[in-house]
Design an enzyme around this catalytic site. Structure first.
Site, short mmCIF file in Angstrom:
data_model
loop_
_atom_site.label_atom_id
_atom_site.label_comp_id
_atom_site.label_asym_id
_atom_site.label_seq_id
_atom_site.Cartn_x
_atom_site.Cartn_y
_atom_site.Cartn_z
N GLN A 1 0.78 -1.25 0.00
CA GLN A 1 0.00 0.00 0.00
C GLN A 1 0.81 1.29 0.00
O GLN A 1 0.49 2.23 -0.74
CB GLN A 1 -0.96 0.02 1.20
CG GLN A 1 -1.88 1.21 1.19
CD GLN A 1 -2.85 1.30 2.34
OE1 GLN A 1 -3.44 2.32 2.58
NE2 GLN A 1 -3.04 0.23 3.10
N GLU B 1 1.29 -1.20 8.33
CA GLU B 1 0.46 -0.07 8.74
C GLU B 1 0.34 0.11 10.26
O GLU B 1 0.72 1.14 10.81
CB GLU B 1 -0.95 -0.25 8.14
CG GLU B 1 -2.00 0.71 8.63
CD GLU B 1 -1.76 2.14 8.21
OE1 GLU B 1 -1.48 2.37 7.03
OE2 GLU B 1 -1.84 3.04 9.06
N ASP C 1 0.58 3.81 5.94
CA ASP C 1 0.84 3.45 4.55
C ASP C 1 0.54 4.61 3.60
O ASP C 1 1.43 5.17 2.98
CB ASP C 1 -0.02 2.25 4.14
CG ASP C 1 0.57 0.94 4.61
OD1 ASP C 1 1.78 0.90 4.86
OD2 ASP C 1 -0.17 -0.04 4.74
N GLY D 1 -8.19 21.10 18.84
CA GLY D 1 -7.80 22.49 18.63
C GLY D 1 -8.04 23.42 19.79
O GLY D 1 -7.96 24.64 19.64
N GLY D 2 -8.38 22.89 20.95
CA GLY D 2 -8.60 23.76 22.10
C GLY D 2 -10.06 24.18 22.26
O GLY D 2 -10.43 24.81 23.24
N1 CAO Z 1 12.28 -9.92 -9.16
C1 CAO Z 1 13.05 -10.61 -8.30
N2 CAO Z 1 12.93 -10.49 -6.96
C2 CAO Z 1 12.03 -9.64 -6.49
C3 CAO Z 1 11.20 -8.87 -7.33
C4 CAO Z 1 11.36 -9.04 -8.73
N3 CAO Z 1 10.62 -8.37 -9.59
N4 CAO Z 1 10.40 -8.11 -6.57
C5 CAO Z 1 10.69 -8.39 -5.29
N5 CAO Z 1 11.69 -9.30 -5.23
C6 CAO Z 1 12.32 -9.84 -4.05
C7 CAO Z 1 13.08 -8.80 -3.27
O1 CAO Z 1 14.30 -8.51 -3.88
C8 CAO Z 1 13.22 -9.48 -1.94
O2 CAO Z 1 14.28 -10.40 -2.00
P1 CAO Z 1 15.38 -10.57 -0.81
O3 CAO Z 1 14.62 -10.80 0.44
O4 CAO Z 1 16.17 -11.75 -1.26
O5 CAO Z 1 16.17 -9.32 -0.76
C9 CAO Z 1 11.93 -10.31 -1.83
O6 CAO Z 1 11.34 -10.26 -3.13
C10 CAO Z 1 10.93 -9.84 -0.83
O7 CAO Z 1 10.71 -8.44 -0.88
P2 CAO Z 1 10.30 -7.68 0.45
O8 CAO Z 1 11.39 -7.89 1.43
O9 CAO Z 1 9.96 -6.27 0.20
O10 CAO Z 1 8.95 -8.42 0.85
P3 CAO Z 1 8.53 -9.01 2.26
O11 CAO Z 1 7.26 -9.72 2.04
O12 CAO Z 1 9.62 -9.77 2.91
O13 CAO Z 1 8.26 -7.72 3.16
C11 CAO Z 1 7.25 -5.59 3.71
C12 CAO Z 1 7.13 -6.92 2.92
C13 CAO Z 1 6.11 -4.69 3.28
C14 CAO Z 1 7.16 -5.89 5.21
C15 CAO Z 1 8.61 -4.96 3.40
O14 CAO Z 1 8.71 -4.79 2.02
C16 CAO Z 1 8.85 -3.63 4.09
O15 CAO Z 1 9.12 -3.54 5.29
N6 CAO Z 1 8.79 -2.54 3.30
C17 CAO Z 1 9.08 -1.21 3.79
C18 CAO Z 1 7.97 -0.67 4.62
C19 CAO Z 1 6.66 -0.68 3.93
O16 CAO Z 1 6.48 -0.15 2.84
N7 CAO Z 1 5.66 -1.23 4.61
C20 CAO Z 1 4.27 -1.05 4.18
C21 CAO Z 1 3.74 -2.17 3.46
S1 CAO Z 1 2.03 -1.94 3.30
O17 CAO Z 1 1.42 -2.28 4.79
#
Ligand code: CAO
Length: 416
Positions: free
Chosen positions: A16, A138, A167, A246-247
């Site tokens: 998001q 979020e 988000d 706002g008070g």
């Molecule tokens: N091709 C190849 N690999 C890909 C890819 C693509 N097109 N797109 C994503 N990947 C890979 C990433 O490189 C990553 O690999 P590694 O772990 O080996 O580095 C893997 O997919 C996972 O990506 P991610 O770490 O972003 O995903 P996650 O599910 O582990 O975590 C989230 C999700 C949202 C917790 C994390 O991305 C995060 O903390 N983001 C920052 C904060 C944020 O935006 N949070 C709000 C999310 S909405 O509530």
């Protein structure tokens, strides 16, 4: 003419926070290329599915006006394509977990080498510090940003809010950072890094609560209901229920039909300037000059009595009647609108804040249009792309690959 026409955004966002940001850029006219993992794409495509076989509303409502390119950025051919894209785009936006871009081989150092004009914008949960490596969602951001500790009622637990301030709020912050960096690039010719940490975004939105934290040193916060109720303040900004920030004392009051309708309520602010009109409207004219009620200070210890009297009046009216009566009198009130009412509100359809969008797999659905209206750059809401819908178009049209090269790319597993 769209304000950001000509700006190319390489969109590595998912879920998001990041998609909210790139959707705004797309509405302002940027060409947003959403890079998605072949086969699955943005995980939200398949989350909270309501129409089997179609992209979820979670995805479609956050990815309007974008193009979708599937690309495996860990595959060698895929890396080559990504390098080309970085060289041709203006902005790269990502909200991967901390370190993911570096692990992919595309950290800020590498991106700068490939394209010194590139603006690299990231959402992370936390900024540099003890929690910088954490993955954040979020409600975690709402808690870490001070929103939860200041939301809810004094005698209840910390509470998260329905507004996605962690988000979508951070996505908004990031979008502002990106257009500011684009503006600065006109002068410097160089890109820069833009970081919006979700904790920081929530703290920014909780600014008035940090204000109150510091005011505590000067004594109790008199506009909080607990002051009038004789409840002591502790060391930190307390939860203030539905008090107005706002008070000017304000509360949510029952309206006609509250017994069966969970949203038959109005917000009502006893703004000092409106006091005489409030008294007359609710049939308490004697309170206008009565020294026990006439001044905001005198009323502070009587707010329960005052709001009980106002509520006895609002309960005889619908929330819309309260609005119709109070608005011309400059008494600040607001109906508690349900999502059903918002989705059916004609004026919101007319302004494009609520829009009906047609989608080839799910049919018509409602979405929220661009909330910021630019007079010279009106936003037209277009449906979200299907997974990989524009892969060929981008590879050939943007990057100039031939049909034969395209076949090789397809065979390499880099796209698909
Ligand atoms: N091709 C190849 N690999 C890909 C890819 C693509 N097109 N797109 C994503 N990947 C890979 C990433 O490189 C990553 O690999 P590694 O772990 O080996 O580095 C893997 O997919 C996972 O990506 P991610 O770490 O972003 O995903 P996650 O599910 O582990 O975590 C989230 C999700 C949202 C917790 C994390 O991305 C995060 O903390 N983001 C920052 C904060 C944020 O935006 N949070 C709000 C999310 S909405 O509530």
């Amino acid at each position: 003419m769209e304000a950001l026409k000509g700006i190319k955004v390489l969109d590595f966002t998912h879920v998001q926070s990041g998609p909210t940001c790139t959707q705004l850029l797309a509405w302002f006219g940027a060409d947003v290329i959403k890079v998605e993992r072949p086969g699955s794409g943005d995980p939200t495509r398949g989350q909270l599915v309501d129409v089997p076989g179609a992209d979820s509303l979670y995805f479609t409502m956050l990815n309007h006006n974008k193009r979708s390119l599937t690309l495996n950025t860990k595959n060698e051919t895929g890396k080559g394509i990504l390098e080309k894209l970085i060289k041709t785009c203006d902005v790269l936006v990502e909200n991967f977990a901390p370190g993911a871009m570096e692990r992919m081989g595309f950290g800020w150092e590498e991106i700068q080498k490939l394209n010194p004009r590139m603006i690299m914008a990231s959402v992370k949960g936390f900024g540099p510090g003890p929690y910088e490596d954490c993955k954040v969602y979020e409600n975690v951001a709402q808690c870490a940003g001070g929103a939860a500790s200041t939301t809810g009622f004094l005698d209840g637990p910390p509470t998260v809010t329905g507004a996605q301030i962690g988000d979508s709020g951070t996505g908004l912050h990031l979008a502002l950072g990106i257009v500011t960096a684009l503006y600065q690039r006109h002068e410097t010719g160089k890109g820069q890094r833009v970081l919006a940490a979700m904790q920081d975004g929530v703290i920014n939105l909780c600014r008035v609560k940090l204000r109150d934290q510091q005011r505590l040193a000067a004594g109790p916060l008199t506009e909080y209901s607990q002051y009038g109720e004789g409840i002591d303040f502790g060391e930190t900004t307390p939860r203030a229920g539905n008090d107005s920030g706002g008070g000017q004392p304000g509360r949510i009051l029952k309206c006609k039909g509250w017994e069966t309708d969970p949203n038959a309520y109005t917000y009502f602010i006893t703004q000092a300037a409106a006091w005489p009109k409030i008294c007359k409207a609710i049939g308490k004219s004697s309170w206008v000059d009565d020294p026990e009620y006439a001044t905001p200070n005198a009323r502070l210890t009587r707010l329960n009595e005052v709001f009980d009297a106002i509520e006895s009046w609002t309960m005889t009216k619908t929330k819309f009647e309260v609005m119709q009566i109070c608005n011309p009198l400059d008494i600040p009130v607001g109906p508690i609108l349900s999502m059903k009412e918002i989705s059916e509100e004609e004026s919101l359809r007319e302004t494009g804040t609520i829009v009906e969008v047609d989608h080839p797999k799910r049919g018509k659905y409602l979405s929220v249009g661009c909330p910021v209206k630019l007079s010279a750059s009106p936003a037209k809401v277009e449906r979200s792309p299907l997974l990989g819908e524009h892969t060929e178009e981008i590879l050939k049209g943007e990057l100039g690959y031939t049909d034969q090269e395209l076949d090789e790319i397809l065979n390499s597993g880099a796209v698909g």
